[in-house]
Design a protein around this motif. Structure first.
Motif, PDB file in Angstrom:
ATOM      1  N   PHE A  53       0.823  -1.206   0.000  1.00  5.99           N
ATOM      2  CA  PHE A  53       0.000   0.000   0.000  1.00  5.99           C
ATOM      3  C   PHE A  53       0.859   1.259   0.000  1.00  5.99           C
ATOM      4  O   PHE A  53       0.623   2.198  -0.755  1.00  5.99           O
ATOM      5  CB  PHE A  53      -0.955  -0.008   1.204  1.00  5.99           C
ATOM      6  N   GLU A  54       1.865   1.269   0.859  1.00  6.68           N
ATOM      7  CA  GLU A  54       2.742   2.439   0.930  1.00  6.68           C
ATOM      8  C   GLU A  54       3.491   2.657  -0.383  1.00  6.68           C
ATOM      9  O   GLU A  54       3.606   3.790  -0.858  1.00  6.68           O
ATOM     10  CB  GLU A  54       3.742   2.270   2.075  1.00  6.68           C
ATOM     11  N   ALA A  55       3.996   1.576  -0.966  1.00  2.29           N
ATOM     12  CA  ALA A  55       4.802   1.693  -2.180  1.00  2.29           C
ATOM     13  C   ALA A  55       3.961   1.984  -3.419  1.00  2.29           C
ATOM     14  O   ALA A  55       4.330   2.825  -4.246  1.00  2.29           O
ATOM     15  CB  ALA A  55       5.606   0.416  -2.394  1.00  2.29           C
ATOM     16  N   ILE A  56       2.831   1.280  -3.560  1.00  2.00           N
ATOM     17  CA  ILE A  56       2.024   1.377  -4.783  1.00  2.00           C
ATOM     18  C   ILE A  56       1.023   2.521  -4.707  1.00  2.00           C
ATOM     19  O   ILE A  56       0.896   3.308  -5.649  1.00  2.00           O
ATOM     20  CB  ILE A  56       1.270   0.045  -5.037  1.00  2.00           C
ATOM     21  N   ARG A  57       0.295   2.621  -3.622  1.00  2.00           N
ATOM     22  CA  ARG A  57      -0.794   3.589  -3.546  1.00  2.00           C
ATOM     23  C   ARG A  57      -0.360   4.944  -2.995  1.00  2.00           C
ATOM     24  O   ARG A  57      -0.847   5.974  -3.423  1.00  2.00           O
ATOM     25  CB  ARG A  57      -1.931   3.031  -2.687  1.00  2.00           C
ATOM     26  N   VAL A  58       0.554   4.939  -2.022  1.00  4.89           N
ATOM     27  CA  VAL A  58       0.964   6.198  -1.405  1.00  4.89           C
ATOM     28  C   VAL A  58       2.186   6.763  -2.109  1.00  4.89           C
ATOM     29  O   VAL A  58       2.252   7.953  -2.395  1.00  4.89           O
ATOM     30  CB  VAL A  58       1.246   6.001   0.110  1.00  4.89           C
ATOM     31  N   GLY A  59       3.159   5.903  -2.409  1.00  2.97           N
ATOM     32  CA  GLY A  59       4.385   6.354  -3.057  1.00  2.97           C
ATOM     33  C   GLY A  59       5.344   7.001  -2.071  1.00  2.97           C
ATOM     34  O   GLY A  59       5.447   8.226  -2.015  1.00  2.97           O
ATOM     35  N   VAL A  60       6.012   6.197  -1.283  1.00  2.00           N
ATOM     36  CA  VAL A  60       6.944   6.722  -0.282  1.00  2.00           C
ATOM     37  C   VAL A  60       8.145   7.377  -0.953  1.00  2.00           C
ATOM     38  O   VAL A  60       8.574   6.969  -2.032  1.00  2.00           O
ATOM     39  CB  VAL A  60       7.414   5.600   0.682  1.00  2.00           C
ATOM     40  N   GLU A  61       8.679   8.417  -0.299  1.00  3.41           N
ATOM     41  CA  GLU A  61       9.812   9.152  -0.877  1.00  3.41           C
ATOM     42  C   GLU A  61      11.098   8.343  -0.845  1.00  3.41           C
ATOM     43  O   GLU A  61      11.912   8.421  -1.759  1.00  3.41           O
ATOM     44  CB  GLU A  61      10.005  10.481  -0.136  1.00  3.41           C
ATOM     45  N   GLU A  62      11.308   7.603   0.232  1.00  2.00           N
ATOM     46  CA  GLU A  62      12.513   6.799   0.361  1.00  2.00           C
ATOM     47  C   GLU A  62      12.106   5.344   0.550  1.00  2.00           C
ATOM     48  O   GLU A  62      11.995   4.856   1.683  1.00  2.00           O
ATOM     49  CB  GLU A  62      13.364   7.285   1.543  1.00  2.00           C
ATOM     50  N   PRO A  63      11.890   4.629  -0.561  1.00  2.00           N
ATOM     51  CA  PRO A  63      11.410   3.246  -0.449  1.00  2.00           C
ATOM     52  C   PRO A  63      12.451   2.321   0.191  1.00  2.00           C
ATOM     53  O   PRO A  63      13.644   2.419  -0.082  1.00  2.00           O
ATOM     54  CB  PRO A  63      11.125   2.836  -1.888  1.00  2.00           C
ATOM     55  N   SER A  74       4.542  -6.584  -8.192  1.00  2.00           N
ATOM     56  CA  SER A  74       3.308  -6.094  -8.792  1.00  2.00           C
ATOM     57  C   SER A  74       3.535  -5.672 -10.242  1.00  2.00           C
ATOM     58  O   SER A  74       2.724  -5.973 -11.125  1.00  2.00           O
ATOM     59  CB  SER A  74       2.754  -4.923  -7.978  1.00  2.00           C
ATOM     60  N   ASP A  75       4.640  -4.991 -10.513  1.00  2.88           N
ATOM     61  CA  ASP A  75       4.955  -4.570 -11.889  1.00  2.88           C
ATOM     62  C   ASP A  75       5.111  -5.767 -12.817  1.00  2.88           C
ATOM     63  O   ASP A  75       4.668  -5.737 -13.961  1.00  2.88           O
ATOM     64  CB  ASP A  75       6.235  -3.736 -11.915  1.00  2.88           C
ATOM     65  N   THR A  76       5.755  -6.821 -12.329  1.00  2.00           N
ATOM     66  CA  THR A  76       5.942  -8.022 -13.154  1.00  2.00           C
ATOM     67  C   THR A  76       4.607  -8.659 -13.492  1.00  2.00           C
ATOM     68  O   THR A  76       4.325  -8.961 -14.661  1.00  2.00           O
ATOM     69  CB  THR A  76       6.844  -9.049 -12.428  1.00  2.00           C
ATOM     70  N   LEU A  77       3.760  -8.853 -12.479  1.00  2.00           N
ATOM     71  CA  LEU A  77       2.460  -9.494 -12.712  1.00  2.00           C
ATOM     72  C   LEU A  77       1.577  -8.643 -13.614  1.00  2.00           C
ATOM     73  O   LEU A  77       0.949  -9.156 -14.548  1.00  2.00           O
ATOM     74  CB  LEU A  77       1.771  -9.767 -11.378  1.00  2.00           C
ATOM     75  N   LEU A  78       1.547  -7.356 -13.369  1.00  2.00           N
ATOM     76  CA  LEU A  78       0.738  -6.460 -14.198  1.00  2.00           C
ATOM     77  C   LEU A  78       1.304  -6.364 -15.609  1.00  2.00           C
ATOM     78  O   LEU A  78       0.555  -6.345 -16.587  1.00  2.00           O
ATOM     79  CB  LEU A  78       0.654  -5.083 -13.544  1.00  2.00           C
ATOM     80  N   GLY A  79       2.618  -6.336 -15.740  1.00  2.00           N
ATOM     81  CA  GLY A  79       3.250  -6.268 -17.058  1.00  2.00           C
ATOM     82  C   GLY A  79       2.897  -7.459 -17.926  1.00  2.00           C
ATOM     83  O   GLY A  79       2.717  -7.323 -19.144  1.00  2.00           O
ATOM     84  N   GLU A  80       2.785  -8.641 -17.307  1.00  2.00           N
ATOM     85  CA  GLU A  80       2.384  -9.826 -18.078  1.00  2.00           C
ATOM     86  C   GLU A  80       0.978  -9.671 -18.639  1.00  2.00           C
ATOM     87  O   GLU A  80       0.713 -10.066 -19.779  1.00  2.00           O
ATOM     88  CB  GLU A  80       2.463 -11.069 -17.188  1.00  2.00           C
ATOM     89  N   VAL A  81       0.091  -9.084 -17.860  1.00  2.00           N
ATOM     90  CA  VAL A  81      -1.282  -8.863 -18.335  1.00  2.00           C
ATOM     91  C   VAL A  81      -1.294  -7.792 -19.425  1.00  2.00           C
ATOM     92  O   VAL A  81      -1.950  -7.947 -20.462  1.00  2.00           O
ATOM     93  CB  VAL A  81      -2.223  -8.474 -17.179  1.00  2.00           C
ATOM     94  N   GLN A  82      -0.565  -6.716 -19.212  1.00  4.07           N
ATOM     95  CA  GLN A  82      -0.525  -5.639 -20.199  1.00  4.07           C
ATOM     96  C   GLN A  82      -0.010  -6.135 -21.543  1.00  4.07           C
ATOM     97  O   GLN A  82      -0.500  -5.722 -22.595  1.00  4.07           O
ATOM     98  CB  GLN A  82       0.349  -4.489 -19.698  1.00  4.07           C
ATOM     99  N   ALA A  83       0.967  -7.031 -21.541  1.00  4.93           N
ATOM    100  CA  ALA A  83       1.567  -7.524 -22.779  1.00  4.93           C
ATOM    101  C   ALA A  83       0.709  -8.574 -23.477  1.00  4.93           C
ATOM    102  O   ALA A  83       0.881  -8.814 -24.671  1.00  4.93           O
ATOM    103  CB  ALA A  83       2.949  -8.107 -22.481  1.00  4.93           C
ATOM    104  N   ALA A  84      -0.216  -9.179 -22.764  1.00  2.00           N
ATOM    105  CA  ALA A  84      -1.001 -10.291 -23.313  1.00  2.00           C
ATOM    106  C   ALA A  84      -2.137  -9.792 -24.195  1.00  2.00           C
ATOM    107  O   ALA A  84      -2.751  -8.761 -23.928  1.00  2.00           O
ATOM    108  CB  ALA A  84      -1.565 -11.141 -22.181  1.00  2.00           C
TER     109      ALA A  84
END
Length: 194
Positions: A53-63, A74-84
């Motif tokens: 939640f902090e990383a994806i939805r809030v976007g922390v300044e210093e991850p 999350s990027d990997t899983l979503l990227g597979e869907v986007q490419a399909a």
């Protein structure tokens, strides 16, 4: 054509949904020209959590490394869907619903501003122009019945992210008449065109 082949059953080679998804992919890729990306969700899909939640939805300044790990997954899983172009998803029904690992996958790919957005008219899916084939298998939960809390939810979530061309191949009632359930599923398979 790029096919994303997703299995989620916990029963290994005995899984009806794994057998059906393999047949669907083979039918869609009859000419052998498709690229097939395979993901077995039973190997583990992390549930979303506070770091996600902090990383994806809030976007922390210093991850932190935990934040970076959640974003990468999350990027990997979503990227597979986007490419399909086509998704083939195994949907075994456990306790009237979908497996937790499939729910975790849906949570990972449902990302505001990336796979959907909110508009004045309501939510709008951003992963449009894709088809999905769902292999539904249940021992005693008829698809579409009041007991089925799996197929409608999956259809809704896919539509929420923009995937509205959804076809089900159902083998339900396996505990009562396995041969008849498999025959119904095969009849649906026979209707699939690449």
């Amino acid at each position: 054509m790029q096919i994303l082949h997703i299995d989620s059953a916990i029963t290994g080679d005995a899984s009806v949904t794994r057998q059906l998804t393999a047949k669907i992919v083979a039918r869609l890729n009859a000419d052998g020209d498709a690229t097939v990306i395979y993901r077995d969700l039973n190997q583990g899909v992390p549930a979303i959590d506070t770091a996600w939640f902090e990383a994806i939805r809030v976007g922390v300044e210093e991850p932190t490394p935990a934040h970076q790990d959640r974003v990468a997954t999350s990027d990997t899983l979503l990227g597979e869907v986007q490419a399909a172009d086509v998704l083939v998803i195994g949907l075994p029904v456990y306790n009237f619903s979908l497996p937790g690992q499939l729910k975790n996958w849906l949570d990972q790919i449902a990302r505001a501003g990336v796979s959907f957005r909110y508009t004045a008219a309501g939510p709008e899916g951003l992963l449009t122009g894709k088809r999905a084939f769902i292999a539904y298998a249940a021992a005693g939960t008829p698809m579409g019945s009041d007991m089925d809390h799996a197929s409608g939810y999956l259809r809704h979530m896919l539509g929420f992210v923009g995937i509205t061309d959804v076809t089900f191949v159902a083998a339900d009632g396996l505990a009562f008449d396995r041969d008849a359930a498999m025959a119904r599923a095969q009849a649906s398979l026979d209707q699939i065109a690449a």
